[in-house]
Each structure stands twice: as C-alpha cells, then as structure tokens.
Write a protein that holds these residues in place. Structure first.
Motif, short mmCIF file in Angstrom:
data_model
loop_
_atom_site.label_atom_id
_atom_site.label_comp_id
_atom_site.label_asym_id
_atom_site.label_seq_id
_atom_site.Cartn_x
_atom_site.Cartn_y
_atom_site.Cartn_z
N ILE A 297 78.02 44.03 132.28
CA ILE A 297 77.12 43.49 131.23
C ILE A 297 76.28 44.52 130.42
O ILE A 297 76.04 44.56 129.09
N GLU A 298 75.61 45.26 131.13
CA GLU A 298 74.78 46.33 130.46
C GLU A 298 75.53 47.33 129.74
O GLU A 298 75.17 47.60 128.56
N LYS B 37 76.50 45.25 126.56
CA LYS B 37 75.56 45.21 125.56
C LYS B 37 74.98 46.25 124.71
O LYS B 37 74.78 46.50 123.71
N ILE C 220 77.71 47.15 121.97
CA ILE C 220 77.43 46.67 120.73
C ILE C 220 76.31 46.91 119.90
O ILE C 220 76.18 47.16 118.59
N GLU C 221 75.09 47.54 120.77
CA GLU C 221 74.09 47.95 120.21
C GLU C 221 74.10 49.34 119.69
O GLU C 221 73.28 49.71 118.78
N HIS D 282 77.80 38.71 123.09
CA HIS D 282 76.54 39.33 122.94
C HIS D 282 75.35 38.52 122.52
O HIS D 282 74.29 38.74 123.09
N GLU D 283 75.55 37.41 122.08
CA GLU D 283 74.55 36.36 121.57
C GLU D 283 73.73 35.95 123.27
O GLU D 283 72.43 35.76 123.19
N GLU D 284 74.67 35.31 123.79
CA GLU D 284 74.29 35.07 125.21
C GLU D 284 73.59 36.11 126.09
O GLU D 284 72.57 35.77 126.67
N VAL D 285 74.41 37.45 126.03
CA VAL D 285 73.64 38.38 126.80
C VAL D 285 72.31 38.80 126.42
O VAL D 285 71.37 39.07 127.13
N ALA D 286 72.23 38.92 124.95
CA ALA D 286 70.81 39.19 124.75
C ALA D 286 69.83 38.30 124.86
O ALA D 286 68.75 38.83 125.17
N PHE E 67 68.98 38.94 128.42
CA PHE E 67 67.84 40.01 128.71
C PHE E 67 66.38 39.88 128.11
O PHE E 67 65.54 40.41 128.77
#
Length: 306
Positions: free
Chosen positions: A10-11, A14, A17-18, A69-73, A76
């Motif tokens: 997951i890290e 993320k 994407i960023e 990514h929306e859910e992961v963000a 975090f």
C-alpha cells in the motif's frame, strides 16, 4: 484465496500515484526499484485488480487505481490524526497550558512572554488563543482556557483576577514627525494633526475619544483600526500619530518615536483564571512571566524618551 494486503504494498502504491514513477516512489521509501515493482505486481495479482496501464515502460493509474488511491489516502489521513492524538496525549502528560490573550496583546508581547516561559518549562505544551476580551472570562470558567489576559475585572466569584500591568497611554509617531521634538505630548499638540485611531467600540478607542472630547481637541482622524498591529504599522509608515498602551508597541518599538502623554490616560490589564484551576503552578508561573516581560519592556521603552 487472495493473500492479505501487505502494508508495504500500500505504501509503494500510494507513493507511485503521488510521485509519478516507480523510481521516484522507490526513492521516497528508500527501497530499490526492482523491489518496488515486485510489490506493485503482487498488489495487483493478490487482489485481482488492474491498477495500472503500462505504456513505454511507465505505469499509469487506471480508474480502479485512482479509486483505490482515494481510499488509501483517507486511511493515511486517519493514521496521521492518530499520531497527532498520541503526541497531544504525551504533551498533556508533560504539562499543558491554554492561554487566552486579547487580540491587542497576541503579537510580539505574547510571543516574548511565552518564549521566556517555555525556556524554563521546555516540557510544557502551550496553546495561545486570541478571543475578544468579553469572552475570555467565560472561556476560563468553562475550562476552554487555563489563563486569560483581559482589560476588565471578571465579576464572577469562581474566577480569580490579578493585576498584570497598568500604565498610561503613550503617544507614538513616525520617526521624522515634528512632534518628536517635544519631550511630552499634550492634547493641544494634537489639534488637526493626522491621527490613527482605534475603533471607538474598543476599550482604548473609547478612552481616547473621551479625552479628545474633554479637551476640545479638533481631531483629524485619517484611519481607524481594530487591530493594534495594523494601527502601529500605519503610524510607522508615516500616516499619523496615535495614543496606545506601551505593550501594544511591542514589535514596532524601533520603527516609531515614543513620547509620554499628559494628562495620563491609565489602561490596565489583568490575568484571570478559575478558582479551582487544575494546573495552578503553571498558571502562576506564566502570570509571573507575563508581569516580568511587561515590566522589562516598558523599562526599555522608557529609555527612548529619557
């Protein structure tokens, strides 16, 4: 049966994407690019999602990838909130003081007082708020504030008020102003002189307006301000003169000329706290520092007109 999601997967997802590329994502997490690519492939394979399109050796997020990514963000952000809460709890165990100061004192004076206090109490967590004077006693009573600095005594038996600093208003003016040749400024010296005034809804503004009326001063108000910082900076910029409490000058004392004003217009400040406050030693220490800082500042300021 798909394997459980790995936090490292997951890290890196993320980070990709960023940061835009696998190499930059790997650098951000201090791992090799092959290791990062392997983690991303495992994430897709283990969960049956197509997270990226591959084009000319680069990965571009698909609609599923962007949705994940929306859910992961969001997760975090929640983790950072937990970290902040942990830090706050630790600081509260060390000591915590919430201070309320009227907006007029929330600048350089409050900064100097709090910095001196923290030098002696490095493990204390301070929070400084600047509500209107009328609200500070209520916030002290309801424990929103531990200690407050106000201009009027709180008429409540559950609130203790103590003198902080009383001093007459002083006249401030631009560095090259003609009135700087005088040792003391009097009402007649301010006839038709461009004057920067506090709003008459403020405590200081009311006192000054009353004095002008008593001495029949022909006022020439060129600007009205609610904030002492705004007022003092306009004076420093050359717009006009004003009458202010010495603590209001903190931060601009080297940019203006200061002179005593007669007849004196006294203006005092008080510290207030709840009678059954939970951290009385810290409150007493801060109150003493506030008084010492005020006294030291006015002593230094007085040297400029001695």
């Amino acid at each position: 049966m798909p394997r459980a999601i790995n936090l490292r997967q997951i890290e890196i997802f993320k980070a990709l994407i960023e940061h835009g590329t696998v190499s930059r994502a790997a650098e951000a997490l201090y791992i090799s690019q092959p290791a990062a690519s392997k983690l991303l492939m495992q994430l897709e394979k283990d969960n049956g999602l197509k997270l990226f399109d591959r084009y000319k050796g680069r990965l571009f997020p698909t609609a599923q990838g962007l949705r994940l990514h929306e859910e992961v963000a969001r997760i975090f952000v929640g983790m950072r909130q937990v970290e902040s809460a942990i830090g706050l709890i630790k600081r509260e165990d060390q000591g915590r003081l919430v201070i309320g100061a009227i907006p007029a004192l929330s600048g350089a004076y409050m900064q100097r007082t709090t910095m001196s206090f923290l030098k002696r109490n490095p493990n204390v967590y301070c929070m400084v708020k600047s509500p209107s004077s009328q609200w500070i006693p209520e916030y002290v009573l309801t424990r929103v504030l531990d200690i407050g600095i106000v201009t009027a005594r709180a008429a409540n038996p559950y609130i203790v008020t103590e003198p902080l600093f009383e001093h007459p208003l002083l006249c401030i003016m631009p560095m090259d102003h003609p009135l700087a040749a005088l040792k003391v400024i009097r009402p007649e010296n301010l006839h038709d002189v461009p004057f920067v005034a506090f709003n008459t809804e403020t405590y200081t503004g009311q006192k000054v307006a009353s004095m002008f009326e008593s001495y029949n001063v022909r006022t020439h108000v060129v600007l009205t301000a609610d904030s002492n910082s705004t007022l003092c900076h306009f004076v420093a910029a050359g717009l006009g003169v004003s009458l202010v409490h010495p603590l209001f000058i903190a931060g601009v004392e080297k940019q203006v000329v200061v002179r005593p004003f007669e007849p004196t217009i006294p203006l005092d400040f008080l510290v207030c706290f709840a009678r059954d406050a939970r951290n009385v030693p810290l409150i007493a220490d801060f109150a003493n520092e506030a008084k010492a800082t005020a006294t030291s500042f006015i002593d230094d300021l007085a040297k400029s007109w001695a």
